[in-house]
Design an enzyme around this catalytic site. Structure first.
Site, PDB file in Angstrom:
ATOM      1  N   GLY A   1       3.424   4.567  -7.882  1.00 38.54           N
ATOM      2  CA  GLY A   1       2.877   3.659  -6.742  1.00 38.54           C
ATOM      3  C   GLY A   1       1.600   4.067  -6.319  1.00 38.54           C
ATOM      4  O   GLY A   1       0.930   3.315  -5.526  1.00 38.54           O
TER       5      GLY A   1
ATOM      6  N   ALA B   1       0.719  -1.207  -0.103  1.00 42.51           N
ATOM      7  CA  ALA B   1       0.041   0.029  -0.088  1.00 42.51           C
ATOM      8  C   ALA B   1       1.129   1.235   0.082  1.00 42.51           C
ATOM      9  O   ALA B   1       2.028   1.219   0.502  1.00 42.51           O
ATOM     10  CB  ALA B   1      -0.759  -0.030   1.238  1.00 42.51           C
ATOM     11  N   THR B   2       0.581   2.391  -0.743  1.00 38.75           N
ATOM     12  CA  THR B   2       1.358   3.393  -0.916  1.00 38.75           C
ATOM     13  C   THR B   2       1.021   4.725  -0.097  1.00 38.75           C
ATOM     14  O   THR B   2       1.466   4.820   1.015  1.00 38.75           O
ATOM     15  CB  THR B   2       1.545   3.550  -2.491  1.00 38.75           C
ATOM     16  N   THR B   3       0.340   5.542  -0.605  1.00 38.10           N
ATOM     17  CA  THR B   3       0.353   6.892  -0.072  1.00 38.10           C
ATOM     18  C   THR B   3      -0.798   7.145   0.799  1.00 38.10           C
ATOM     19  O   THR B   3      -2.093   6.940   0.618  1.00 38.10           O
ATOM     20  CB  THR B   3       0.367   8.217  -1.172  1.00 38.10           C
TER      21      THR B   3
END
Length: 263
Positions: free
Chosen positions: A217, A42-44
């Site tokens: 991402g 999972a990114t931001t």
């Protein structure tokens, strides 16, 4: 697992301590042969304070190497009625950590008859991040962002962590993950101390939009598929998720403004 009828008394307000007494094998990190890279990440995620509390949100993309593993993963969860946690890092361990954290807070409330302070909740989460360090050393890093409404101080507060469980409080805003640097740049430009709920949601969505514009991402709002960031507010009224209709409207305002060369 030990027999609960013949084991030590279950008086601990900590669910993790109780689990450690009866089934410690469930808390032991899995043995890995080496670094893992091809797992969903999972990114931001980002959070900011506003006049009534905090708003917290995350994009919906999970990546696996250079591929998109999932377009609609959820990275923002209520920890309890007055706090929320957003995850960045290895998705599997991160979601498991959130579920254990939710259970820990619920167990404490049932045993003690009252809720932990917001700072106490933040410390609990820091301890859980620290226990993940062996997995983090093998590539399964989990870096949550925790925020909530402090009922004693009557204000929103934001806490971030490093991989060792170190806990830091941010005064106004913060963003984690691969697009965190870009999101923080956007928040720094747009943040105002006197924002209302609508303005805070707009600023957060724009920060995630800017992160998606620079970071592969991070997934941007998808008007075609109807996939929008998960955004929630935490105030004196508790945890409330922002509707997709409001997020679509915020996204359309950003797209129109960018079309006019603004922002």
């Amino acid at each position: 697992m030990r027999d609960p009828l013949n084991g030590p008394a279950l008086f601990s307000p900590s669910f993790i301590d109780a689990l450690r007494s009866y089934a410690p094998e469930l808390l032991a990190p899995p043995a890995l042969g080496g670094p893992l890279t091809e797992v969903p990440h999972a990114t931001t995620v980002a959070a900011l304070r506003y006049t009534d509390g905090v708003v917290i949100g995350g994009d919906r993309r999970a990546t696996e190497g250079l591929s998109i593993a999932q377009r609609d993963i959820e990275k923002v969860f209520p920890a309890d009625d007055y706090s929320a946690v957003a995850i960045a890092g290895a998705a599997g361990p991160a979601i498991e950590m959130v579920r254990l954290f939710q259970t820990e807070l619920e167990h404490y409330e049932k045993v003690e008859g009252l809720t932990l302070s917001l700072e106490g909740k933040a410390n609990k989460l820091g301890q859980m991040v620290r226990t993940n360090l062996p997995l983090a050393m093998q590539g399964l890093v989990v870096v949550p962002l925790f925020s909530g409404y402090d009922q004693r101080k009557e204000t929103g507060r934001i806490f971030r962590y490093d991989v060792t469980g170190g806990r830091y409080e941010d005064t106004d805003y913060h963003a984690n993950g691969s697009g965190g640097k870009d999101a923080r740049g956007s928040l720094k430009k747009r943040y105002r101390h006197d924002m209302d709920r609508a303005s805070a949601v707009d600023v957060l969505v724009e920060a995630l939009y800017d992160a998606a514009d620079e970071d592969a991402g991070t997934g941007g709002p998808d008007l075609i598929r109807g996939i929008f960031p998960i955004v929630a507010t935490v105030t004196a009224e508790g945890y409330q998720r922002v509707s997709d209709d409001d997020l679509r409207a915020a996204t359309e305002r950003i797209v129109e403004a960018r079309g006019r060369g603004e922002g």
